[in-house]
Design an enzyme around this catalytic site. Structure first.
Site, mmCIF file in Angstrom:
data_model
loop_
_atom_site.group_PDB
_atom_site.id
_atom_site.type_symbol
_atom_site.label_atom_id
_atom_site.label_comp_id
_atom_site.label_asym_id
_atom_site.label_seq_id
_atom_site.Cartn_x
_atom_site.Cartn_y
_atom_site.Cartn_z
ATOM 1 N N SER A 169 18.250 -75.644 112.228
ATOM 2 C CA SER A 169 16.924 -76.013 112.731
ATOM 3 C C SER A 169 15.840 -75.842 111.669
ATOM 4 O O SER A 169 14.886 -76.634 111.629
ATOM 5 C CB SER A 169 16.588 -75.175 113.966
ATOM 6 O OG SER A 169 16.551 -73.799 113.654
ATOM 7 N N ASP A 187 15.819 -67.650 113.876
ATOM 8 C CA ASP A 187 16.552 -67.241 112.683
ATOM 9 C C ASP A 187 16.595 -68.390 111.676
ATOM 10 O O ASP A 187 16.229 -69.528 111.984
ATOM 11 C CB ASP A 187 17.954 -66.776 113.032
ATOM 12 C CG ASP A 187 18.808 -67.885 113.632
ATOM 13 O OD1 ASP A 187 18.276 -68.992 113.857
ATOM 14 O OD2 ASP A 187 20.004 -67.651 113.872
ATOM 15 N N ASP A 210 19.316 -70.264 109.205
ATOM 16 C CA ASP A 210 20.707 -70.441 108.782
ATOM 17 C C ASP A 210 20.723 -70.700 107.283
ATOM 18 O O ASP A 210 20.078 -71.641 106.794
ATOM 19 C CB ASP A 210 21.346 -71.611 109.520
ATOM 20 C CG ASP A 210 21.455 -71.357 111.010
ATOM 21 O OD1 ASP A 210 21.921 -70.273 111.385
ATOM 22 O OD2 ASP A 210 21.064 -72.242 111.794
ATOM 23 N N ASP A 236 21.018 -65.613 109.103
ATOM 24 C CA ASP A 236 22.477 -65.779 109.177
ATOM 25 C C ASP A 236 22.911 -66.341 107.829
ATOM 26 O O ASP A 236 22.490 -67.436 107.435
ATOM 27 C CB ASP A 236 22.872 -66.748 110.285
ATOM 28 C CG ASP A 236 22.739 -66.130 111.664
ATOM 29 O OD1 ASP A 236 22.357 -64.957 111.755
ATOM 30 O OD2 ASP A 236 23.018 -66.835 112.657
ATOM 31 N N LYS A 249 15.244 -79.400 122.658
ATOM 32 C CA LYS A 249 15.706 -78.031 122.450
ATOM 33 C C LYS A 249 14.991 -77.072 123.401
ATOM 34 O O LYS A 249 15.621 -76.172 123.974
ATOM 35 C CB LYS A 249 15.492 -77.601 120.991
ATOM 36 C CG LYS A 249 16.514 -78.201 120.020
ATOM 37 C CD LYS A 249 16.071 -78.056 118.577
ATOM 38 C CE LYS A 249 16.008 -76.615 118.138
ATOM 39 N NZ LYS A 249 17.337 -76.024 117.916
ATOM 40 N N TYR A 309 21.669 -74.233 126.562
ATOM 41 C CA TYR A 309 21.648 -74.119 125.104
ATOM 42 C C TYR A 309 22.505 -72.925 124.689
ATOM 43 O O TYR A 309 22.054 -71.785 124.673
ATOM 44 C CB TYR A 309 20.210 -73.926 124.610
ATOM 45 C CG TYR A 309 20.005 -74.129 123.116
ATOM 46 C CD1 TYR A 309 19.379 -75.274 122.634
ATOM 47 C CD2 TYR A 309 20.427 -73.186 122.190
ATOM 48 C CE1 TYR A 309 19.176 -75.471 121.282
ATOM 49 C CE2 TYR A 309 20.240 -73.375 120.835
ATOM 50 C CZ TYR A 309 19.617 -74.507 120.387
ATOM 51 O OH TYR A 309 19.418 -74.699 119.030
#
Length: 589
Positions: free
Chosen positions: A90, A101, A103, A155, A216, A225
């Protein structure tokens, strides 16, 4: 001769019409409503994210330099081998929300491996003053480290390329980069590669982003989700919206949202959703497995295949169950009805984001509790327990009389936080129908599937050295009126405002509501004893459900049928993609 505009996707567009004034107005209204939910990150917080990523990139490069020197590489060469932090998901798509978060992927040269990442780089992060809540999940499908850096959740994946050095201008689109890599590295790289392909396969990135933000938020508010619990994760929602953008390449964001629900309310699952032809995806003849419903029986069993557009293409929704598929199908129908009301002026966009009526839909629930002795234990334990819940859902679905086992993907704190300070709870709503050939009370004993689930969790825990004896998992039945003993009353009140017209009435006819009237006849459901359910007037029978929906045990070919007529253009899309997606016609190379 001049060529026409480039077609994105596996079929031509349904409509190339320009936005009308109403479409633009409703798009502006949609953005205003989204801003009220505070999902757009202010500039100062965005700059802080950029700063954190720069620091993490510098930290990773220095770690690679130090490790290279330890391996007898001269300092001059070590300072040139590089290393790079990539972002995906995202954040890279430009649709992340406040507090979300990031990624990330650390790409290293060939002399640095995954063992180094989870040992020495873990130690580097562990000793860093700005890093908190660090944990390594090496046994995950895609091994990952999770932590907070200056309060921002990260992450971090790892991939080693078969290159002597990693330049700062490296991109990951070239499929030749996958040569001589192990499959774990390929899976780690694919997050970035898929994200870039999605952005390259949509006609108008800004319209895509705003529409995807809306979808979303809708999915989170409506409880659909979660990839791990059998719904859809971020990449799956992004692929679905990207496909809608391809079908309506000039549409305004508001129109894209409405068309999203129109298209996927009518989609003939398990026809796969694809963003480009499989033969157009470069593979370099590499041996990695791809989704192939013709040759792989396990792929043929997938209920809602949504394929990544990058080699090796995979189904991003392999966790979807019969129950979660039915829940999403009903939510698509509800969303379509709300959008039609928005465009006709009967309501506004706030109605689309009303919370789910999950706590009012059922009479009976199974509650799952994961408990730890402290916050660190709790973080470790919650992830393991959550990853096994879909197995319990699958076992519950095997009961002929259980029409749906609806898992709520939100993990809730216990209402008594003093007594249960480190506890996360998930709830499964049960919808039950009586076998059509029975006029006798039915016996419903849920002991075996719950005991099997608890056993699976503890077996997984036995293989994890970080799990301690103080970590517990419990699962048991509760009635609707007992939910207040576990969940905050403020949460239980959510979802009551949706009118009958905009929810249940949209599910009448060919679809069956999850909250069937038969729930009213259940006197008790127990996880440790046989339960007698009496016969009552007006209850729903299994034959009534099966006359409108395909049988679930076993699945039949009729599952591919739609629930109502669609427009000629939408039918054409289905015909084209169906021909490419069914096992008899499709082969992925």
């Amino acid at each position: 001769m001049t060529s026409g505009p480039k077609t994105l996707g596996v079929t031509s567009a349904i409509s190339t019409a320009e936005p009308k004034p109403l479409d633009i107005k409703l798009s502006n209204d949609l953005e205003d409503v989204l801003r009220k939910f505070d999902i757009f990150e202010p500039e100062n917080e965005l700059n802080e994210r950029i700063n954190v990523l720069q620091q993490l990139n510098s930290l990773a490069k220095q770690w690679i330099i130090d490790l290279s020197i330890q391996r007898n590489i001269s300092r001059g060469i070590a300072e040139q081998v590089g290393g790079k932090i990539f972002t995906f998901g995202s954040y890279r798509l430009g649709v992340h929300t406040r507090g979300a978060d990031i990624d990330t992927l650390l790409v290293a040269p060939r002399h640095i491996d995954r063992v180094d990442f989870f040992s020495t780089f873990f130690e580097v992060l562990q000793s860093h003053p700005n890093v908190t809540d660090l944990r390594a999940i090496e046994e995950a499908y895609v091994p990952v480290m999770k932590f907070h850096f200056k309060g921002i959740e990260i992450d971090l994946l790892f991939a080693r390329l078969a290159l002597q050095s990693i330049p700062d201008n490296l991109t990951l689109g070239d499929v030749d980069l996958l040569k001589n890599l192990d499959y774990k590295c390929v899976k780690s790289l694919n997050g970035c590669r898929v994200t870039e392909d999605i952005l390259n396969l949509v006609p108008k990135a800004e319209s895509f982003r705003l529409a995807l933000r809306a979808i979303k938020l809708w999915a989170k508010r409506r409880g659909t989700y979660s990839n791990s619990l059998g719904f859809l994760g971020g990449v799956s929602w992004a692929i679905l919206m990207a496909r809608v953008c391809q079908l309506y390449p000039k549409a305004a964001p508001a129109t894209l949202v409405q068309k999203f629900f129109l298209v996927f309310d009518q989609w003939k699952w398990p026809t796969p959703v694809m963003l480009r032809h499989p033969e157009d995806i470069p593979s370099a003849n590499l041996p990695f497995p791809v989704w192939d419903s013709r040759n792989n029986p396990s792929d043929r069993a997938h209920l809602m295949p949504i394929l990544t557009p990058t080699f090796p293409q995979q189904n991003s929704t392999f966790n979807v169950t019969v129950s979660t598929k039915n829940v999403m199908a009903q939510e698509f129908k509800i969303g379509l009805g709300v959008c039609e009301d928005v465009f006709s002026g009967k309501t506004d966009w706030n109605s689309l984001f009303e919370p789910s009526d999950f706590f009012h839909r059922y009479k009976h629930y199974i509650i799952i509790q994961a408990m730890g002795a402290d916050n660190k234990e709790h973080l470790e334990w919650v992830g393991l327990v959550e990853s096994k819940i879909r197995h319990l859902v699958g076992n519950l679905e095997r009961f002929l009389c259980i029409e749906s086992a609806h898992i709520n993907p939100t993990g809730y704190s216990h209402v008594d936080k003093e007594l249960y300070p480190f506890t996360t709870q998930w709830l499964i709503g049960l919808s039950i129908v009586r076998p059509s050939d029975s006029n006798q009370p039915i016996n419903l004993d849920l002991t075996e599937p719950i005991q099997r689930f608890v056993s699976v969790v503890y077996q997984a825990a036995a293989n994890n050295a970080k799990v301690t004896e103080s970590m517990q998992v419990k699962a048991h039945h509760v009635k609707k009126r007992q939910l207040s003993e576990y969940v905050s009353p403020a949460i239980l009140k959510q979802g009551r405002k949706r009118s009958k017209k905009s929810s249940l009435s949209l599910l009448d006819g060919s679809n069956t509501t999850l909250g069937s009237s038969f729930n009213d006849s259940i006197k008790s459901v127990n996880t440790s004893s046989t339960v007698v359910v009496p016969v009552e007037r007006g209850e729903k029978r299994l034959s009534e459900v099966q006359s409108h929906e395909p049988a679930k045990k076993p699945r039949s070919d009729s599952e591919n049928s739609t629930t109502r007529d669609v427009s000629r253009d939408t039918e054409n899309v289905h015909k084209n993609e169906d021909a490419r997606g069914r096992p008899d016609n499709q082969c992925f190379s």
